[in-house]
Design an enzyme around this catalytic site. Structure first.
Site, PDB file in Angstrom:
ATOM      1  N   TRP A   1     101.154   8.402  -9.551  1.00  0.00           N
ATOM      2  CA  TRP A   1     101.599   6.871  -9.880  1.00  0.00           C
ATOM      3  C   TRP A   1     100.681   6.150 -10.268  1.00  0.00           C
ATOM      4  O   TRP A   1     100.690   4.991 -10.554  1.00  0.00           O
ATOM      5  CB  TRP A   1     102.305   6.181  -8.634  1.00  0.00           C
ATOM      6  CG  TRP A   1     103.705   7.082  -8.290  1.00  0.00           C
ATOM      7  CD1 TRP A   1     104.508   7.608  -9.165  1.00  0.00           C
ATOM      8  CD2 TRP A   1     104.484   6.328  -7.198  1.00  0.00           C
ATOM      9  NE1 TRP A   1     105.773   7.764  -8.476  1.00  0.00           N
ATOM     10  CE2 TRP A   1     105.879   7.263  -7.350  1.00  0.00           C
ATOM     11  CE3 TRP A   1     104.187   5.878  -5.820  1.00  0.00           C
ATOM     12  CZ2 TRP A   1     106.913   6.983  -6.452  1.00  0.00           C
ATOM     13  CZ3 TRP A   1     105.355   5.640  -5.080  1.00  0.00           C
ATOM     14  CH2 TRP A   1     106.558   6.025  -5.387  1.00  0.00           C
TER      15      TRP A   1
ATOM     16  N   GLY B   1     102.069  11.620 -15.180  1.00  0.00           N
ATOM     17  CA  GLY B   1     101.830  10.327 -14.852  1.00  0.00           C
ATOM     18  C   GLY B   1     103.124   9.215 -15.421  1.00  0.00           C
ATOM     19  O   GLY B   1     103.778   9.072 -14.374  1.00  0.00           O
ATOM     20  N   GLY B   2     102.841   8.689 -16.259  1.00  0.00           N
ATOM     21  CA  GLY B   2     103.813   7.775 -16.744  1.00  0.00           C
ATOM     22  C   GLY B   2     105.441   7.804 -16.363  1.00  0.00           C
ATOM     23  O   GLY B   2     105.959   7.181 -15.895  1.00  0.00           O
TER      24      GLY B   2
ATOM     25  N   HIS C   1      90.590  13.744 -10.956  1.00  0.00           N
ATOM     26  CA  HIS C   1      91.125  13.208 -12.219  1.00  0.00           C
ATOM     27  C   HIS C   1      90.176  12.632 -13.245  1.00  0.00           C
ATOM     28  O   HIS C   1      89.237  11.883 -12.876  1.00  0.00           O
ATOM     29  CB  HIS C   1      92.209  11.954 -11.746  1.00  0.00           C
ATOM     30  CG  HIS C   1      93.223  11.790 -12.764  1.00  0.00           C
ATOM     31  ND1 HIS C   1      93.044  11.079 -13.949  1.00  0.00           N
ATOM     32  CD2 HIS C   1      94.428  12.237 -12.976  1.00  0.00           C
ATOM     33  CE1 HIS C   1      93.995  11.063 -14.676  1.00  0.00           C
ATOM     34  NE2 HIS C   1      94.939  11.780 -13.999  1.00  0.00           N
TER      35      HIS C   1
ATOM     36  N   GLU D   1      90.095  10.295 -14.846  1.00  0.00           N
ATOM     37  CA  GLU D   1      90.143   8.437 -14.765  1.00  0.00           C
ATOM     38  C   GLU D   1      89.100   8.242 -13.790  1.00  0.00           C
ATOM     39  O   GLU D   1      88.323   7.257 -13.797  1.00  0.00           O
ATOM     40  CB  GLU D   1      91.501   7.804 -14.814  1.00  0.00           C
ATOM     41  CG  GLU D   1      92.203   7.881 -15.936  1.00  0.00           C
ATOM     42  CD  GLU D   1      93.729   7.870 -15.661  1.00  0.00           C
ATOM     43  OE1 GLU D   1      94.413   7.443 -14.391  1.00  0.00           O
ATOM     44  OE2 GLU D   1      94.375   8.297 -16.653  1.00  0.00           O
TER      45      GLU D   1
ATOM     46  N   SER E   1     101.299  13.421 -20.962  1.00  0.00           N
ATOM     47  CA  SER E   1     102.614  12.738 -21.647  1.00  0.00           C
ATOM     48  C   SER E   1     103.661  13.873 -21.347  1.00  0.00           C
ATOM     49  O   SER E   1     104.455  14.176 -22.364  1.00  0.00           O
ATOM     50  CB  SER E   1     102.253  12.827 -23.050  1.00  0.00           C
ATOM     51  OG  SER E   1     101.218  11.677 -23.310  1.00  0.00           O
TER      52      SER E   1
HETATM   53  P1  13P Z   1     100.783  10.681 -18.472  1.00  0.00           P
HETATM   54  O1  13P Z   1     101.830  11.530 -17.940  1.00  0.00           O
HETATM   55  O2  13P Z   1     101.075   9.215 -18.285  1.00  0.00           O
HETATM   56  O3  13P Z   1     100.100  11.047 -19.945  1.00  0.00           O
HETATM   57  O4  13P Z   1      99.564  10.943 -17.556  1.00  0.00           O
HETATM   58  C1  13P Z   1      99.087  12.115 -16.959  1.00  0.00           C
HETATM   59  C2  13P Z   1      98.226  12.307 -15.928  1.00  0.00           C
HETATM   60  O5  13P Z   1      97.059  11.735 -16.039  1.00  0.00           O
HETATM   61  C3  13P Z   1      98.542  12.722 -14.562  1.00  0.00           C
HETATM   62  O6  13P Z   1      97.630  12.822 -13.801  1.00  0.00           O
END
Ligand code: 13P
Length: 252
Positions: free
Chosen positions: A12, A235-236, A97, A99, A214
């Site tokens: 999330w 993610g999204g 991750h 990020e 994605s």
């Molecule tokens: P998205 O699915 O938004 O591209 O993000 C992937 C992600 O970073 C999951 O940890």
């Protein structure tokens, strides 16, 4: 040969209030309560974990966090320990991750300590690795990711490695709508498994390797049909309960 159980994990990130998390949890239970052949996890912000514990503990939906410190307690302002995560019924924790690596300067030495600590406390680390666009375009993706894996599982026994989940998440595919092709994703996941084999031997065939970047209901089946892709870190698309449920049903 894939006796590996599929795992669909939602990340999330920094989304959802407590109330939104509560609503999501109630809905997802209704939508996936007949699912028995796929593991499902939601990796939520720390603030949403208590309500997920209330709603999801003992259900088929596992609870995970997105980060953790490598000490169990102490003067570490702002950090969260593995004991605190266990207290909130977490069984998974995302570590490393991209990020966290990029914005919070986490390096492989730190990530390796976190992976070891998570295992010591019975949490399943979802260890994220993946290259950026420059590395991909210069043909260095596989070598770079191999190095990340080597460093992040440094010192672990084969029995420990068997318990981790690796998520291959190419940075250029995260949140961009640009997915790795199923073949490219497969090649990288196979390279990761090969790295694990060279480090810890045959148990690598039992390690679940996820693809992330994605992923949505429209592309998950093709990605998951690849022999070395055992699930997805989403993610999204995991923020929308209908879409998340669709993905879980889509891999069965
Ligand atoms: P998205 O699915 O938004 O591209 O993000 C992937 C992600 O970073 C999951 O940890």
């Amino acid at each position: 040969m894939t006796a590996r159980r599929p795992l669909i994990a939602g990340n999330w990130k920094m989304y959802k209030t407590v109330q939104e998390a509560r609503d999501f949890a109630a809905e997802i239970l209704e939508l996936v309560d007949n699912v028995t052949d796929v593991d499902v996890a939601i990796c939520a912000p720390f603030t949403a974990l208590p309500v997920l514990k209330d709603e999801l503990e003992e259900s088929i939906v596992h609870i995970g966090a997105q980060n953790m410190y490598f000490e169990t307690q102490g003067a570490f302002t702002g950090e969260i320990s593995p004991l605190m995560l266990k207290d909130l019924a977490c069984t998974f924790v995302i570590l490393g991750h991209s990020e966290r690596r990029e914005y919070f300067k986490e390096d492989d030495v730190l990530i390796a300590k976190k992976v070891k600590t998570a295992l010591d406390h019975g949490l399943t680390p979802i260890l994220c690795v993946g290259e950026n666009l420059t590395l991909r375009e210069s043909g260095q993706a596989a070598a770079y990711v191999r190095e990340q894996v080597e460093q992040d599982i440094h010192g672990l026994s084969p029995e420990e490695v068997k318990k981790i989940v690796v998520a291959y998440e190419p940075i250029w595919a995260i949140g961009t709508g640009r997915t790795a092709s199923p073949q490219d994703a497969q090649d990288m996941c196979a390279a990761i498994r090969g790295t694990l084999t060279s480090l810890v031997g045959a148990v690598s065939s039992q390690v679940r390797i996820l693809y992330g970047g994605s992923v949505k209901s429209g592309n998950i089946a093709e990605l998951m049909s690849q022999p070395d892709i055992d699930g997805a870190l989403v993610g999204g698309a995991s923020l929308d309960v209908q879409e998340f449920a669709k993905m879980i049903h889509g891999v069965r």
